[in-house]
Design a protein around this motif. Structure first.
Motif: not given
Ligand SMILES: Nc1ncnc2c1ncn2[C@@H]1O[C@H](COP(=O)(O)OP(=O)(O)OP(=O)(O)O)[C@@H](O)[C@H]1O
Length: 249
Positions: A181-209
């Motif tokens: 889900q975390q990667r899905l919302i990152l994808a949704r943020a990127l899809i409109l090619k923003p000028k600024v991305l504000l990322l709040d703990e973008p990898t909090a639920s991800l494993n190290e890899e």
């Protein structure tokens, strides 16, 4: 002699113009004297910050100090919080024009938030399928479904989610794991090619890899946009950030 003086003046004037143009476009965001309150409680005090174009700025500081609140100010999502109020100015350099985004009307804010996108640490998944979650912002832009499919595949590959969801795009997005889900919302943020991305703990639920893959993506995204990131991982901040802005009590 007169010609020489004229040439010198001309070159000097040109240099000034060039420097002026450079300075104008150097900072994409500029905060001046920001004070932020929730009800009577002051959270941010007299804060000043310049964020350079195509840079990665990390916001650090202890839990509860106001890091997420600061990101909410940067795209004015803070205006959605009834108990929040602030003073100060926030300039956004959009197409070489500085606009004070605190003065924008409610009608202008959705357009601003397409350019400055906030990605929450709590995935705000829409109650639709995986495909529809990504199609939603495109539909609002009146992008045709066939064109959307191409963009959706592209962005899912970018966030390293494509292989995991390519055969289940019509499943509910709620069925995805926290990390997906975390990667899905990152994808949704990127899809409109923003000028600024504000990322709040973008990898909090991800494993190290996966976290490392997202770090690499963040570094790659710097070529096309400016990133402000909150992360509790020191190594992540050191890996990606060009500058660190520390909030302290
Ligand atoms: N909507 C709200 N109403 C009232 N208080 C709030 C609201 N949102 C945040 N706060 C308070 O404002 C302070 C700053 O919160 P914020 O979430 O910005 O901190 P943070 O540094 O991002 O914390 P963390 O690292 O734990 O995510 C905290 O004391 C929090 O309890």
């Amino acid at each position: 002699m007169y010609h020489l003086a004229f040439l010198f003046l001309h070159l000097f004037y040109k240099k000034l113009l060039l420097e002026g143009a450079k300075n104008l476009s150097k900072n994409i965001l500029k905060i001046e004297n920001l004070n932020l309150y929730y009800d009577d409680k002051q959270v941010l005090k007299d804060l000043n910050l310049n964020i350079e174009k195509n840079s990665i700025t990390a916001i650090s500081g202890p839990s509860g100090i106001g890091k997420s609140s600061l990101l909410l100010v940067l795209n004015q999502m803070i205006k959605e919080y009834e108990n929040a109020s602030f003073t100060g100015k926030v300039y956004f350099n959009d197409d070489n024009k500085d606009i004070d985004i605190t003065t924008l009307s409610n009608k202008e804010l959705p357009n601003l938030r397409k350019k400055i996108v906030y990605v929450s640490q709590h995935p705000d998944i829409l109650p639709f399928s995986i495909f529809e979650n990504l199609y939603f912002p495109l539909k609002l832009q009146k992008i045709k479904k066939d064109d959307a499919k191409k963009l959706i595949t592209e962005v899912l590959k970018k966030v390293h989610l494509y292989d995991e969801v390519k055969n289940r795009l019509d499943d509910s997005a709620y069925l995805l794991s926290g990390g997906q889900q975390q990667r899905l919302i990152l994808a949704r943020a990127l899809i409109l090619k923003p000028k600024v991305l504000l990322l709040d703990e973008p990898t909090a639920s991800l494993n190290e890899e996966l976290a490392l893959k997202i770090e690499n993506l963040i570094l790659e995204l710097k070529k096309s946009c400016t990133i402000v990131i909150i992360s509790h991982f020191k190594s992540q901040i050191l890996n990606v950030a060009d500058s660190i802005f520390s909030l302290e009590y």
